[in-house]
Design a protein around this motif. Structure first.
Motif, mmCIF file in Angstrom:
data_model
loop_
_atom_site.group_PDB
_atom_site.id
_atom_site.type_symbol
_atom_site.label_atom_id
_atom_site.label_comp_id
_atom_site.label_asym_id
_atom_site.label_seq_id
_atom_site.Cartn_x
_atom_site.Cartn_y
_atom_site.Cartn_z
ATOM 1 N N GLU A 30 51.081 37.836 47.824
ATOM 2 C CA GLU A 30 52.714 37.485 47.559
ATOM 3 C C GLU A 30 53.015 36.255 48.430
ATOM 4 O OE1 GLU A 30 56.084 39.855 46.268
ATOM 5 O OE2 GLU A 30 55.382 41.422 45.674
ATOM 6 N N GLY A 31 52.556 36.451 49.930
ATOM 7 C CA GLY A 31 53.306 36.266 51.213
ATOM 8 C C GLY A 31 51.821 35.741 52.181
ATOM 9 N N PRO A 32 52.491 35.527 53.380
ATOM 10 C CA PRO A 32 51.481 34.930 54.253
ATOM 11 C C PRO A 32 51.388 35.691 55.425
ATOM 12 C CG PRO A 32 52.728 33.466 54.323
ATOM 13 C CD PRO A 32 53.408 34.025 53.376
ATOM 14 N N SER A 33 52.401 37.056 55.193
ATOM 15 C CA SER A 33 52.498 38.465 55.977
ATOM 16 C C SER A 33 51.253 39.019 54.952
ATOM 17 C CB SER A 33 53.565 38.686 56.255
ATOM 18 O OG SER A 33 54.250 39.451 55.147
ATOM 19 N N ASP A 34 51.446 39.485 53.494
ATOM 20 C CA ASP A 34 50.577 40.277 53.172
ATOM 21 C C ASP A 34 48.713 39.812 53.000
ATOM 22 O OD1 ASP A 34 52.334 41.657 51.556
ATOM 23 O OD2 ASP A 34 52.541 39.149 51.065
ATOM 24 N N ILE A 35 48.906 38.398 53.757
ATOM 25 C CA ILE A 35 47.480 37.531 53.830
ATOM 26 C C ILE A 35 47.116 38.273 55.230
ATOM 27 C CG2 ILE A 35 46.266 35.495 54.841
ATOM 28 C CD1 ILE A 35 46.187 35.510 51.509
ATOM 29 N N LYS A 36 48.099 38.129 56.487
ATOM 30 C CA LYS A 36 47.503 38.821 57.578
ATOM 31 C C LYS A 36 47.558 40.515 57.609
ATOM 32 C CE LYS A 36 51.190 35.734 59.779
ATOM 33 N NZ LYS A 36 52.207 35.376 60.864
ATOM 34 N N PHE A 37 48.358 40.799 56.724
ATOM 35 C CA PHE A 37 47.570 42.599 56.851
ATOM 36 C C PHE A 37 46.457 42.995 56.329
ATOM 37 C CE2 PHE A 37 48.017 46.367 54.478
ATOM 38 C CZ PHE A 37 48.056 47.856 55.590
ATOM 39 N N PHE A 38 46.318 42.468 55.146
ATOM 40 C CA PHE A 38 44.696 42.347 54.240
ATOM 41 C C PHE A 38 43.657 42.046 54.282
ATOM 42 C CE2 PHE A 38 48.473 44.188 51.086
ATOM 43 C CZ PHE A 38 47.730 44.768 50.691
ATOM 44 N N SER A 39 43.373 40.788 55.392
ATOM 45 C CA SER A 39 42.535 39.832 55.859
ATOM 46 C C SER A 39 41.867 41.147 56.954
ATOM 47 C CB SER A 39 42.928 38.580 56.632
ATOM 48 O OG SER A 39 43.355 39.285 57.987
ATOM 49 N N SER A 40 41.970 41.806 57.549
ATOM 50 C CA SER A 40 40.830 42.600 58.235
ATOM 51 C C SER A 40 40.928 43.516 57.253
ATOM 52 C CB SER A 40 41.328 43.427 59.629
ATOM 53 O OG SER A 40 42.785 44.149 59.029
ATOM 54 N N ARG A 41 40.938 44.695 55.766
ATOM 55 C CA ARG A 41 40.980 45.387 55.425
ATOM 56 C C ARG A 41 41.165 45.189 53.917
ATOM 57 N NH1 ARG A 41 45.969 45.290 58.250
ATOM 58 N NH2 ARG A 41 45.508 47.923 59.765
ATOM 59 N N LYS A 42 40.296 44.078 53.569
ATOM 60 C CA LYS A 42 39.325 43.567 52.671
ATOM 61 C C LYS A 42 37.893 43.661 52.641
ATOM 62 C CE LYS A 42 38.692 38.331 53.309
ATOM 63 N NZ LYS A 42 37.175 38.485 52.979
ATOM 64 N N LYS A 43 37.433 43.717 51.200
ATOM 65 C CA LYS A 43 35.847 43.935 51.467
ATOM 66 C C LYS A 43 35.516 41.923 51.506
ATOM 67 C CE LYS A 43 35.693 47.427 47.817
ATOM 68 N NZ LYS A 43 34.778 48.713 49.279
ATOM 69 N N GLU A 44 34.625 42.167 51.926
ATOM 70 C CA GLU A 44 33.716 40.917 52.433
ATOM 71 C C GLU A 44 33.845 39.722 51.066
ATOM 72 O OE1 GLU A 44 29.622 41.066 54.226
ATOM 73 O OE2 GLU A 44 30.567 42.457 55.768
ATOM 74 N N CYS A 45 33.474 40.247 49.622
ATOM 75 C CA CYS A 45 33.284 39.751 48.280
ATOM 76 C C CYS A 45 35.029 39.531 48.437
ATOM 77 C CB CYS A 45 32.783 41.074 47.524
ATOM 78 S SG CYS A 45 33.559 41.979 46.983
#
Length: 274
Positions: A30-45
């Motif tokens: 949805e938004g920039p804060s979600d990007i900040k949260f998931f950037s270190s929790r996503k898979k490399e792909c």
């Protein structure tokens, strides 16, 4: 262009351009804060796409229906009060947070205590909790529920814009208290209901469910900020942005692993065999 000003067309073009060079998986957030949260929790792909709201997440995924890339798209959106609304169809590859949004998940985790450790005076917290007979978090939750119930009634009434309906404008000067009558009158003036009596009646008639279903996370952060500024603060600078930053980084990964959101993401990747 602001990340909140994107259109579905812009997002679709962005994904097509990225996919021309690399066949990744895409999480639409949805938004920039979600990007900040998931950037270190996503898979490399995975590539993260900020979409500017839930409607854009859903609309962008729907726009790819029937195309091969569709199977590589995952939308992650706040649950909000969709459970209360009868008409909110969405694609199968849209998953939602635990009640009611990401901020609510974080406030219910150990990240909340890290916020207090960073910004609050322990002595002031104890004095407030002794005076109120409840924890600071319970006070935040219960206050946010009042505003959340007004929002729920508004949504059920196919709502008017409540962008300016923020708890902070109803906070009393000199104390961490709120003028709930003023909040109700404000909502009626804006057109949520035709009278105070009707609004209060509809708020009371809402289903009795897990109470955090009615807590809008940004309202709760706003309320906690008010408390830290007015009564609980330890002397340092504090605002909503700083609090949300500590919340995002403060949740233990084991706690996040227990959430419905984490399990839903893992289940989607398991289907993709990644």
């Amino acid at each position: 262009m602001s990340e909140w000003d994107k259109s579905v067309g812009v997002i679709v073009a962005e994904i097509k351009m990225m996919d021309a060079g690399s066949k990744c998986l895409y999480w639409l957030l949805e938004g920039p804060s979600d990007i900040k949260f998931f950037s270190s929790r996503k898979k490399e792909c995975v590539e993260l796409i900020v979409s500017g709201g839930k409607r854009n997440v859903i609309g962008s995924i729907q726009a790819f229906a029937g195309e091969p890339i569709y199977e590589r798209l995952l939308g992650i959106v706040d649950a909000d009060i969709d459970w209360l609304l009868t008409d909110h169809p969405r694609p199968d590859n849209i998953i939602t947070t635990d009640p009611r949004d990401l901020e609510g998940v974080l406030l219910r985790s150990s990240a909340y205590f890290k916020v207090l450790a960073e910004f609050a005076s322990p002595a002031k917290v104890k004095a407030f909790e002794d005076k109120k007979g409840c924890s600071v978090l319970d006070y935040v939750r219960d206050t946010a529920v009042f505003f959340g119930r007004i929002r729920a009634v508004n949504d059920l009434n196919e709502g008017i814009s409540l962008k300016k309906f923020k708890p902070q404008i109803f906070m009393l000067n000199g104390s961490w208290e709120y003028d709930f009558d003023a909040a109700v009158n404000f909502a009626v003036t804006k057109g949520v209901c035709v009278s105070v009596e009707e609004l209060l009646s509809k708020m009371h008639a809402l289903p009795d469910v897990f109470v955090w279903n009615y807590v809008r996370g940004h309202d709760a952060v706003d309320i906690l900020t008010g408390g830290l500024v007015s009564e609980l603060g330890g002397g340092g600078k504090v605002d909503g942005g700083r609090i949300e930053s500590v919340l995002r980084s403060g949740i233990d990964e084991a706690e996040f692993g227990e959430t419905k959101l984490f399990r839903s993401i893992n289940d989607w990747h398991a289907v993709k065999q990644i």
